[in-house]
Design an enzyme around this catalytic site. Sequence first.
Site, PDB file in Angstrom:
ATOM      1  N   LEU A  43      31.033   9.686 -22.902  1.00 13.98           N
ATOM      2  CA  LEU A  43      31.104   8.692 -21.823  1.00 13.98           C
ATOM      3  C   LEU A  43      30.978   7.273 -22.366  1.00 13.98           C
ATOM      4  CD1 LEU A  43      28.889  10.494 -19.157  1.00 13.98           C
ATOM      5  CD2 LEU A  43      31.286  10.823 -19.722  1.00 13.98           C
ATOM      6  N   ALA A  44      30.648   7.115 -23.638  1.00 12.74           N
ATOM      7  CA  ALA A  44      30.497   5.771 -24.208  1.00 12.74           C
ATOM      8  C   ALA A  44      31.858   5.100 -24.299  1.00 12.74           C
ATOM      9  CB  ALA A  44      29.875   5.861 -25.595  1.00 12.74           C
ATOM     10  N   GLN A  66      33.727   0.726 -24.303  1.00 10.79           N
ATOM     11  CA  GLN A  66      33.814  -0.639 -23.775  1.00 10.79           C
ATOM     12  C   GLN A  66      34.636  -0.428 -22.508  1.00 10.79           C
ATOM     13  OE1 GLN A  66      34.227  -3.477 -22.142  1.00 10.79           O
ATOM     14  NE2 GLN A  66      36.255  -3.690 -23.043  1.00 10.79           N
ATOM     15  N   THR A 106      40.910   7.998 -17.888  1.00  8.31           N
ATOM     16  CA  THR A 106      40.826   7.098 -16.740  1.00  8.31           C
ATOM     17  C   THR A 106      42.156   6.912 -16.017  1.00  8.31           C
ATOM     18  OG1 THR A 106      40.612   4.737 -16.199  1.00  8.31           O
ATOM     19  CG2 THR A 106      41.027   5.245 -18.481  1.00  8.31           C
ATOM     20  N   GLU A 125      43.191   4.169 -15.202  1.00  9.39           N
ATOM     21  CA  GLU A 125      43.809   2.960 -15.784  1.00  9.39           C
ATOM     22  C   GLU A 125      45.007   3.332 -16.654  1.00  9.39           C
ATOM     23  OE1 GLU A 125      43.506  -0.654 -16.481  1.00  9.39           O
ATOM     24  OE2 GLU A 125      42.871  -0.487 -14.410  1.00  9.39           O
ATOM     25  N   TYR A 139      42.362  -1.862 -22.594  1.00  8.76           N
ATOM     26  CA  TYR A 139      41.473  -0.737 -22.268  1.00  8.76           C
ATOM     27  C   TYR A 139      42.288   0.511 -21.942  1.00  8.76           C
ATOM     28  CZ  TYR A 139      38.426   2.152 -19.289  1.00  8.76           C
ATOM     29  OH  TYR A 139      37.751   3.200 -18.718  1.00  8.76           O
ATOM     30  N   LYS A 197      42.374   3.964 -24.111  1.00  9.70           N
ATOM     31  CA  LYS A 197      41.966   5.235 -23.498  1.00  9.70           C
ATOM     32  C   LYS A 197      43.097   6.264 -23.561  1.00  9.70           C
ATOM     33  CE  LYS A 197      37.707   4.982 -21.802  1.00  9.70           C
ATOM     34  NZ  LYS A 197      36.673   6.027 -21.894  1.00  9.70           N
ATOM     35  N   HIS A 223      34.885   5.185  -9.790  1.00  6.88           N
ATOM     36  CA  HIS A 223      33.726   5.734  -9.085  1.00  6.88           C
ATOM     37  C   HIS A 223      32.541   4.800  -9.294  1.00  6.88           C
ATOM     38  CE1 HIS A 223      34.412   7.729 -12.965  1.00  6.88           C
ATOM     39  NE2 HIS A 223      33.092   7.665 -13.131  1.00  6.88           N
ATOM     40  N   ARG A 279      26.071   1.082 -10.638  1.00  9.00           N
ATOM     41  CA  ARG A 279      27.285   0.532 -11.240  1.00  9.00           C
ATOM     42  C   ARG A 279      26.942  -0.782 -11.962  1.00  9.00           C
ATOM     43  NH1 ARG A 279      32.255   1.314 -13.450  1.00  9.00           N
ATOM     44  NH2 ARG A 279      33.946   1.162 -11.943  1.00  9.00           N
TER      45      ARG A 279
END
Length: 347
Positions: A80-81, A83, A125, A127, A149, A153, A179, A184
């Site tokens: 889950l790590a 940027q 993601t 994205e 990003y 990903k 989410h 958050r």
Amino acid sequence: MKTAFITGITGQDGAYLAEHLLNNGYRVIGGVRRSSAANTWRIEELGILDRVELVAFDLLDPHITSSIIRKYQPDEVYNLAAQSFVGTSFDQPAYTLKVDALGVVYLLEAIRTEKPDARFYQASTSEMFGLVQAVPQREDTPFYPRSPYGAAKLAAHWMTINYRESYDMYACSGILFNHESPLRGPEFVTRKITIGLAEVLEGREAPVQLGNMDAKRDWGFAGDYIKGMHLMLQQDKADEYVLSTGETYEVREFVTRAAQAIGFDAEWEGSEIDEKLRDKKTGKVIVEVNPEFFRPCEVDLLIGSPAKAEKNLGWKRDVSFAQLVTMMAEQDLERVRAGKPLYNAIG
Ligand code: NAP
Ligand code: G4F
């Protein structure tokens, strides 16, 4: 007792996932970046700090990654790590690519060499869909990332699939749509809105300043989504899954509902960069546009189909959009009223 290694345990999803795995009887090892200031506030808020084992970790250090996998021999690894802030990825594209893509390769290599039967979850993601090629987006929708990003990903997503196909590893990617939660990060738009409106209600002079309010997102509750991550690692075979709500709302709609939830009676006026939300009672502008928050390239619309996850995993989200907005807005008002720290951020 199963052992799970969670990277990014200090983030929103890491904290909720750790709580969920502890409740399911897991030993939880969490990788934490060294920081000069404490970054464990989320796991403290969930009351699990003394139930997780925190180890020094950085995705950019392949040596520590390998030594953790060798030492703890985890049954499950949740990566889950990252940027994770799209805005910052435009300012720091090379760094984002290193952490979000190369860092994942270090982790996959560590698992391949030190614990090849460990089950691996990669935080992919929505994205990656960027300039969407189909509506709604599914697992087989072509990708078109619109940020460093998203591109980073996407590289990690394909590396995960490649390790599965090359080395027969149980490596899954969850393609998660936005989410949110009261945990958050404050730089993401939902939390920026709920913190900002609560502060304005309690007397802050400056309005909340936002960028593109036309953008549409498929927003769910993080507490629902981490259950889907866990389910993905409990199947007969590894696969890709979209987790989403199947609904989409403009940023403007999130603002309207959050303002209502804490008692504002407000109305929109103006358009484009002159658009404003004004409190009818006081006449004060509570939200305005600041072009500084526009992105060089935008993802205009995201809406995902969770059909495959619902069918194969039996996953279903419980929290609706309306409940999510109210939960976040009310909790931030409570925090502001209690004078609790809100963790400043760029964004
Ligand atoms: P988040 O709150 O920003 O957490 C990110 C975590 O990554 C933090 O624990 C952070 O540590 C850690 N981290 C950053 N760089 C690192 C590095 N170089 N080495 C080790 N740890 C590092 O993100 P989130 O919302 O929980 O999201 C979890 C994952 O899901 C991320 O990979 C994100 O990209 C992905 N994702 C999120 C969403 C969403 O809507 N939330 C949707 C799809 C995918 P510090 O506490 O030290 O900063
Ligand atoms: O809340 P955001 O920053 O989230 P974004 O860019 O959708 O990314 C999040 O979701 C992804 C999944 O789709 C994750 F992979 C990623 O890690 C992250 O969790 O922005 C949402 C929308 C954007 O269109 C942005 O331009 O809100 C718009 N927006 C308008 N004003 C703003 C602002 N975003 C931020 N952060 N701040 C603003 O002032």
